[in-house]
Scaffold this active site. Structure first.
Site, PDB file in Angstrom:
ATOM      1  N   THR A 157       0.894  -1.152   0.000  1.00 48.42           N
ATOM      2  CA  THR A 157       0.000   0.000   0.000  1.00 48.42           C
ATOM      3  C   THR A 157       0.931   1.200   0.000  1.00 48.42           C
ATOM      4  O   THR A 157       2.094   1.056   0.347  1.00 48.42           O
ATOM      5  CB  THR A 157      -0.881  -0.023   1.269  1.00 48.42           C
ATOM      6  OG1 THR A 157      -1.722  -1.172   1.223  1.00 48.42           O
ATOM      7  CG2 THR A 157      -1.745   1.208   1.396  1.00 48.42           C
ATOM      8  N   VAL A 186     -13.242  -5.087   1.342  1.00 45.38           N
ATOM      9  CA  VAL A 186     -12.875  -3.728   1.714  1.00 45.38           C
ATOM     10  C   VAL A 186     -11.577  -3.747   2.514  1.00 45.38           C
ATOM     11  O   VAL A 186     -11.451  -4.492   3.492  1.00 45.38           O
ATOM     12  CB  VAL A 186     -13.989  -3.062   2.547  1.00 45.38           C
ATOM     13  CG1 VAL A 186     -13.566  -1.672   3.015  1.00 45.38           C
ATOM     14  CG2 VAL A 186     -15.274  -2.976   1.732  1.00 45.38           C
ATOM     15  N   ASP A 188      -8.315  -1.625   4.600  1.00 45.45           N
ATOM     16  CA  ASP A 188      -8.267  -0.637   5.675  1.00 45.45           C
ATOM     17  C   ASP A 188      -8.021   0.785   5.176  1.00 45.45           C
ATOM     18  O   ASP A 188      -8.251   1.753   5.902  1.00 45.45           O
ATOM     19  CB  ASP A 188      -7.147  -1.003   6.659  1.00 45.45           C
ATOM     20  CG  ASP A 188      -5.776  -0.920   5.997  1.00 45.45           C
ATOM     21  OD1 ASP A 188      -4.999   0.007   6.318  1.00 45.45           O
ATOM     22  OD2 ASP A 188      -5.466  -1.772   5.147  1.00 45.45           O
ATOM     23  N   GLY A 209      -5.068  -5.721   5.614  1.00 43.71           N
ATOM     24  CA  GLY A 209      -6.153  -4.816   5.972  1.00 43.71           C
ATOM     25  C   GLY A 209      -7.035  -5.338   7.088  1.00 43.71           C
ATOM     26  O   GLY A 209      -7.458  -4.581   7.973  1.00 43.71           O
TER      27      GLY A 209
END
Length: 282
Positions: A157, A186, A188, A209
């Site tokens: 990320t 989904v 984080d 995440g």
């Protein structure tokens, strides 16, 4: 106090033991943090966070924007979160497709009442704001997808935390996901678990995440800074608690006092900071 900035590009595990890719990431981070620090000298922390993360999204070495991981249905979905420590506003996009810079769409949303959009709603908003169609897929990601080389991928990320001359703090985070995930998953990055800032401190996370969300990591660290801990103390305590779930995470942060700190549970997270002098790791 002078401006300060720290950025991250995820974990090296995404690139395995390829020394050439590691060196390329270090060089890219060095160039981006220098450009971003120069930008920060005449811009706000919020604007700089978006600027820095946009540069990271545009570099296909990282898993955000161009070069993002491909999900199990063969599509790329991007997520990004932005928080302005001065106003206390958080904005984000979740699982948006066919755009180049999701962090810039999150920036547009920060002035709206409805500040976190997902899927088709996020894409409709982006198109209305002039963000044109863009395919972030690269040849390397397609080859990885086709060969199902996902065992060590997907932990990358990108993020930025900035403190400007006026003492304002902002944090921005963007991700292409973990790769081969169930569509609709989904991360984080567009939540306050993975990206949080206020007048006391700012945090951007990378890693798994689900672990970061379970720990409420970013907001937990900042809350402890509010309660009087140093950024280092708050991070170390939060990472001790992360061990209970064997959590995989890394953070970068800056406090209002100018303290810069970074930590990862499973080295090596790649990061670079600029506080009068340049630092790059590893």
């Amino acid at each position: 106090m002078g401006p300060k900035i720290i950025i991250h590009g995820g974990f090296f595990s995404e690139s395995g033991t390829n020394s050439e890719i590691k060196l390329a990431k270090q060089e890219a981070l060095t160039e981006i943090v220098k450009k971003s620090y120069s930008y920060l000298e005449s811009h706000s922390a919020l604007d700089t966070s978006v600027y820095a993360v946009s540069l990271l999204e545009d570099c296909e070495l990282f898993n955000a924007g161009i070069g993002s991981q491909i999900q199990s249905d063969g599509k790329i979905r991007l997520s990004a979160g932005l928080m302005d420590g001065s106003s206390g506003k958080f904005s984000g996009v979740i699982n948006i497709q066919d755009v180049k810079n999701p962090i810039q769409i999150a920036e547009k949303l920060i002035s709206y009442d409805d500040r976190v959009l997902s899927g088709s709603g996020a894409l409709d908003f982006a198109r209305k704001k002039g963000f044109e169609y863009f395919n972030p897929e690269t040849k390397q990601r397609r080859e990885e997808y086709e060969k199902k080389l996902n065992a060590s991928a997907g932990l990358g990320t990108v993020g930025c935390v900035a403190l400007d001359k006026k003492g304002r703090i902002a944090a921005a985070t963007s991700t292409g996901g973990k790769g081969f995930e169930i569509p609709g998953r989904v991360s984080d990055s567009a939540t306050v678990a993975g990206n949080y800032a206020n007048q006391f401190a700012g945090i951007s996370c990378t890693g798994v995440g689900e672990d970061i969300v379970t720990a409420g990591l970013s907001v937990k660290i900042v809350t402890r800074v509010i309660d009087g801990m140093s950024l280092k103390e708050a991070t170390l305590k939060s990472f001790e608690e992360l061990k209970v779930i064997d959590g995989f995470a890394g953070i970068i942060g800056i406090s209002a006092s100018g303290e810069i700190f970074h930590l990862d549970s499973h080295p090596y997270m790649v990061w670079a900071s600029f506080d009068q002098e340049l630092s790059v790791f590893p």
